[in-house]
Design an enzyme around this catalytic site. Structure first.
Site, PDB file in Angstrom:
ATOM      1  N   GLY A   8     -18.837  -2.685  -1.491  1.00  0.00           N
ATOM      2  CA  GLY A   8     -18.909  -2.312  -2.893  1.00  0.00           C
ATOM      3  C   GLY A   8     -19.038  -3.503  -3.810  1.00  0.00           C
ATOM      4  N   GLY A   9     -19.357  -3.212  -5.059  1.00  0.00           N
ATOM      5  CA  GLY A   9     -19.407  -4.234  -6.093  1.00  0.00           C
ATOM      6  C   GLY A   9     -20.781  -4.861  -6.230  1.00  0.00           C
TER       7      GLY A   9
ATOM      8  CE1 TYR B 160      -3.167  -2.894   0.256  1.00  0.00           C
ATOM      9  CE2 TYR B 160      -3.466  -2.444   2.588  1.00  0.00           C
ATOM     10  CZ  TYR B 160      -3.776  -3.180   1.464  1.00  0.00           C
ATOM     11  OH  TYR B 160      -4.678  -4.215   1.557  1.00  0.00           O
TER      12      TYR B 160
ATOM     13  CG  PHE C 195     -14.720  -4.155  -2.979  1.00  0.00           C
ATOM     14  CD1 PHE C 195     -14.928  -2.820  -2.679  1.00  0.00           C
ATOM     15  CD2 PHE C 195     -14.975  -4.583  -4.276  1.00  0.00           C
ATOM     16  CE1 PHE C 195     -15.378  -1.929  -3.638  1.00  0.00           C
ATOM     17  CE2 PHE C 195     -15.426  -3.694  -5.243  1.00  0.00           C
ATOM     18  CZ  PHE C 195     -15.630  -2.369  -4.921  1.00  0.00           C
ATOM     19  N   PRO C 196     -15.881  -4.645   1.416  1.00  0.00           N
ATOM     20  CG  PRO C 196     -15.760  -3.766   3.581  1.00  0.00           C
ATOM     21  CD  PRO C 196     -14.963  -3.934   2.314  1.00  0.00           C
TER      22      PRO C 196
END
Length: 284
Positions: free
Chosen positions: A211-212, A62, A208-209
């Site tokens: 989104g999507g 990161y 990614f809890p």
């Protein structure tokens, strides 16, 4: 209504609050370099701890390295109950997706030493393999991680983006205490991994809890529940995860103190059995 635990015993000996903080977003734009306003990132980290976060997730790629450096600058010397988990095994060469696998002995050795130095730690409470490297037999990587653990540099080991079979293979070498896979109210690809983690008392940490896969129909359903409770769609998505399994640890990331406070408030939302049933049908 399901009883929702506030904490989880990570590795059997580290009690962490189930809403932690994911430190990817405190880096520069597109997860590259230093943030435009480093003080803002420091403020977010310090506020997270003030709000009760005692589990922070990061990774050496990161930035790269930036997230780990900022965590140490903001929080070192660390509170005795603060668990910092980092990851290694990916190498970032540019913004967003310019990332490559490298789980070679040489790279992981250098990654572990570098992360310890940047985070100002003598050992990791949690070190996670960011990805299994398809170019290297997984057994070789697992043997190296076990050896490093035996040397005292790592207390607990975890994995990321793995199948049940890969977890079982790793368990032949060391105790797997956490698994990070993509998972949300909209994306249930790894239901089998979550079930196995529950069976084995492994922490399941969804990335990614919130989104999507949010099409207009799904968004409308969640919006109705959110409006009835006076909260946001994202807060409902986080609350669903907390209710879905007591083995789920959340690490929502943000570079905004306001958004951080909203994420933390999701832990106070109660969902009825009927609301859970409605949300469970979203991914069908």
């Amino acid at each position: 209504m399901k009883n929702v635990n506030k904490t989880f015993l990570l590795g059997g000996d580290l009690e962490v609050n189930r809403i932690g903080y994911g430190a990817m977003r405190i880096t520069g734009p597109a997860i590259w370099g230093m943030p435009e306003n480093p003080q803002n990132s420091l403020d977010v980290l310090r506020r997270a701890v003030e709000l009760g976060v005692n589990f922070i997730d990061t990774a050496d790629q990161y930035g790269p390295f930036t997230s780990e450096q900022l965590i140490a600058e903001a929080l070192h010397p660390y509170a005795s109950d603060l668990v910092i988990g980092t990851k290694g095994g990916l190498v970032r060469f540019g913004p967003w997706a310019d990332i490559h696998n490298d789980a070679s002995h040489q790279h992981l050795h250098e990654a572990i030493q570098g992360s310890l130095q940047r985070l100002k730690l003598e050992h990791f409470d949690l070190y996670q393999l960011h990805r299994i490297d398809p170019r290297i037999p997984a057994e070789i990587t697992f043997e190296f991680l076990k050896k490093t653990q035996d040397e005292g540099k790592i207390r607990h080991l975890g994995l990321s983006e793995v199948s049940v079979e890969e977890i079982k293979k790793a368990q032949e070498f060391f105790n797997v205490v956490s698994v990070q896979n993509r998972y949300s109210v909209f994306n249930r690809e790894w239901e089998s991994v979550l079930a196995y983690c529950e069976e084995q008392n492994i922490a399941f940490i969804p990335w990614f809890p919130i989104g999507g896969g949010m099409d207009s129909r799904k968004k409308e359903l969640i919006q109705d529940i959110a409006d009835a409770k006076g909260v946001t769609i994202h807060q409902i998505a986080l609350s669903w995860l907390l209710h879905r399994s007591n083995h789920i640890l959340l690490i929502p990331g943000t570079s905004s103190v306001k958004h951080l406070e909203e994420n933390m408030a999701a832990g106070e939302i109660s969902l009825t059995d009927q609301e859970m049933a409605m949300l469970n049908r979203i991914a069908e």
